[in-house]
Design an enzyme around this catalytic site. Structure first.
Site, PDB file in Angstrom:
ATOM      1  N   ARG A  36      27.608  -0.203  41.758  1.00 36.11           N
ATOM      2  CA  ARG A  36      26.839  -0.426  42.987  1.00 36.11           C
ATOM      3  C   ARG A  36      27.493   0.101  44.251  1.00 36.11           C
ATOM      4  O   ARG A  36      26.829   0.637  45.128  1.00 36.11           O
ATOM      5  CB  ARG A  36      26.539  -1.923  43.144  1.00 36.11           C
ATOM      6  CG  ARG A  36      25.507  -2.434  42.161  1.00 36.11           C
ATOM      7  CD  ARG A  36      25.336  -3.933  42.301  1.00 36.11           C
ATOM      8  NE  ARG A  36      24.458  -4.454  41.245  1.00 36.11           N
ATOM      9  CZ  ARG A  36      24.428  -5.726  40.868  1.00 36.11           C
ATOM     10  NH1 ARG A  36      25.233  -6.600  41.460  1.00 36.11           N
ATOM     11  NH2 ARG A  36      23.613  -6.107  39.911  1.00 36.11           N
ATOM     12  N   CYS A  57      20.510  -9.580  41.946  1.00 38.09           N
ATOM     13  CA  CYS A  57      19.189 -10.205  41.966  1.00 38.09           C
ATOM     14  C   CYS A  57      18.894 -10.903  43.288  1.00 38.09           C
ATOM     15  O   CYS A  57      17.790 -10.788  43.838  1.00 38.09           O
ATOM     16  CB  CYS A  57      19.044 -11.174  40.795  1.00 38.09           C
ATOM     17  SG  CYS A  57      20.420 -12.320  40.604  1.00 38.09           S
ATOM     18  N   LYS A  91      28.892  -9.778  47.163  1.00 37.37           N
ATOM     19  CA  LYS A  91      27.889  -8.788  46.764  1.00 37.37           C
ATOM     20  C   LYS A  91      26.724  -8.763  47.750  1.00 37.37           C
ATOM     21  O   LYS A  91      26.256  -7.688  48.152  1.00 37.37           O
ATOM     22  CB  LYS A  91      27.351  -9.109  45.367  1.00 37.37           C
ATOM     23  CG  LYS A  91      28.315  -8.898  44.221  1.00 37.37           C
ATOM     24  CD  LYS A  91      27.675  -9.387  42.928  1.00 37.37           C
ATOM     25  CE  LYS A  91      28.667  -9.458  41.785  1.00 37.37           C
ATOM     26  NZ  LYS A  91      28.059 -10.083  40.581  1.00 37.37           N
ATOM     27  N   HIS A 127      14.728 -17.334  41.820  1.00 33.61           N
ATOM     28  CA  HIS A 127      15.727 -17.558  42.861  1.00 33.61           C
ATOM     29  C   HIS A 127      15.024 -17.900  44.178  1.00 33.61           C
ATOM     30  O   HIS A 127      14.014 -17.286  44.536  1.00 33.61           O
ATOM     31  CB  HIS A 127      16.573 -16.312  43.081  1.00 33.61           C
ATOM     32  CG  HIS A 127      17.583 -16.048  42.017  1.00 33.61           C
ATOM     33  ND1 HIS A 127      17.798 -16.885  40.941  1.00 33.61           N
ATOM     34  CD2 HIS A 127      18.479 -15.012  41.874  1.00 33.61           C
ATOM     35  CE1 HIS A 127      18.769 -16.380  40.183  1.00 33.61           C
ATOM     36  NE2 HIS A 127      19.187 -15.253  40.720  1.00 33.61           N
TER      37      HIS A 127
END
EC number: 1.2.1.11
Length: 356
Positions: free
Chosen positions: A100, A130, A214, A242
């Site tokens: 990433r 996510c 992140k 979520h």
């Protein structure tokens, strides 16, 4: 025109969801293969309602002549095999965190920064975390309107973010509580049933967890390198979906009506904010949906130019599998898939990490 597509990690929760979504959205496929580790070879996975695929061995698979590989096998496996696929001219969309933050690897949420796909110099494109993915969909129209300077977010993350084993642990602990069995704790640091755990991934030197880190660095890479982010990531006893409580501080004055209008017009966003009992969306209600839902939109009076809202999405879809397929669709739309495109040419493979 159809493509030759490989799904890597096809027996996992995200891999199965990728196969389901590819079929649902009629992605143009001439040939598809399901890949996993040697221990899963021969197992069957579904592709659509009628087709069953037998899992093949990733370790011996030749990616030469394949157009696209959607990876979700775990970071160590992606680190080894994604560069091998790219070296054969197969474009990789990787769901793990391994690539990433690497230069030359775009980190993409198609509703936000699809143009970054053209910068995939290594033939690899990364799918964001996510919790980051759904937040980016929500923040993009607000950033365009008000110039976001700072984000404070608290997440309420489902156990499916830890994979099938996390879901199993919540199920067994919940079931066991009714017969007075002592909870077995293995996937999480504490009992997750009837509890919340303010700890996802490992702790870092500054006291933040890797999950919180992140969200910070991925937001800057995807949306704007100058945005400040403070995240607190919490695991909750929810199977799928979520949730996030988000507060933003902006450079420009907030116009609430303009915020509603921009969010309602944004791709991938549904606003449900009725300011009455039940007039908001919970994670249970978003399971199986592709959109990111926004509720509880209101002015934050504690800061200048502040706005707060509630955001939920299906983490297995928009947070992982759906976003990967949408990246594939964007590659197709921009004519970046196939051997005659700049991204479809074999690339030099960097030195691989040593075997464990």
């Amino acid at each position: 025109m159809g493509y030759k597509v490989a799904v890597v990690g096809a027996t996992g929760a995200v891999g199965r969801e990728i196969l389901r979504i590819l079929a649902e959205r009629n992605f143009p496929i001439d040939e598809i293969v399901a890949l996993a580790s040697a221990r899963s070879v021969g197992r069957e996975v579904s592709f659509g309602d009628k087709k069953v695929l037998k899992v093949q061995n990733l370790e011996t698979f030749d990616f030469g002549g394949w157009d696209l590989a959607l990876f979700s096998p775990g970071g160590a496996v992606s680190a080894k095999y994604a560069p091998r696929a790219a070296a054969k001219g197969c474009i990789v969309v990787d769901n793990t965190s391994h690539f990433r933050m690497e230069p030359g690897v775009p980190l993409v949420v198609p509703e936000v920064n699809a143009s970054a796909l053209k910068k995939a110099r290594r033939g690899i494109i990364a799918n964001p975390n996510c919790s980051t993915a759904q937040m980016m969909v929500a923040l993009k129209p607000l950033h365009d309107l008000f110039d976001i300077q700072r984000v404070v977010v608290s997440t309420y993350q489902a156990v499916s973010g830890a994979g099938k084993s996390g879901m199993d642990e919540l199920y067994h602990q919940t079931k066991g509580s009714f017969v007075h069995d002592a909870p077995e704790v293995s996937q999480f640091t504490k009992q997750i049933a009837f509890n919340v755990i303010p700890h996802i991934d490992r702790f870092m030197d500054d006291g933040a967890t890797k999950e919180e880190w992140k969200m910070t660095v991925e937001t800057r890479k995807i949306l704007d390198p100058d945005i400040k982010v403070l995240a607190t990531c919490v695991r909750v006893p929810v199977f799928i979906g979520h949730s996030e409580a988000i507060s933003i501080e902006c450079a420009k004055p907030i116009d609430l009506d303009a915020a509603y209008k921009a969010l309602r017009a944004a791709p991938g966003v549904i606003v449900r904010d009725e300011r009455e009992d039940g007039g908001y969306v919970t994670p249970l209600e978003c399971v199986g949906d592709d959109d990111t839902y926004i509720s509880r939109l209101r002015i934050d009076p504690t800061v200048e130019n502040g706005l707060a809202f509630w955001c939920v999405a299906d983490n297995l879809r928009k947070g992982a599998a759906l976003n990967a397929v949408q990246i594939a669709e964007s590659l197709d739309k921009q004519k970046l898939l196939g051997p005659d495109t700049p991204l479809g040419k074999p690339v030099e493979r960097p030195e691989e990490p040593p075997e464990d």
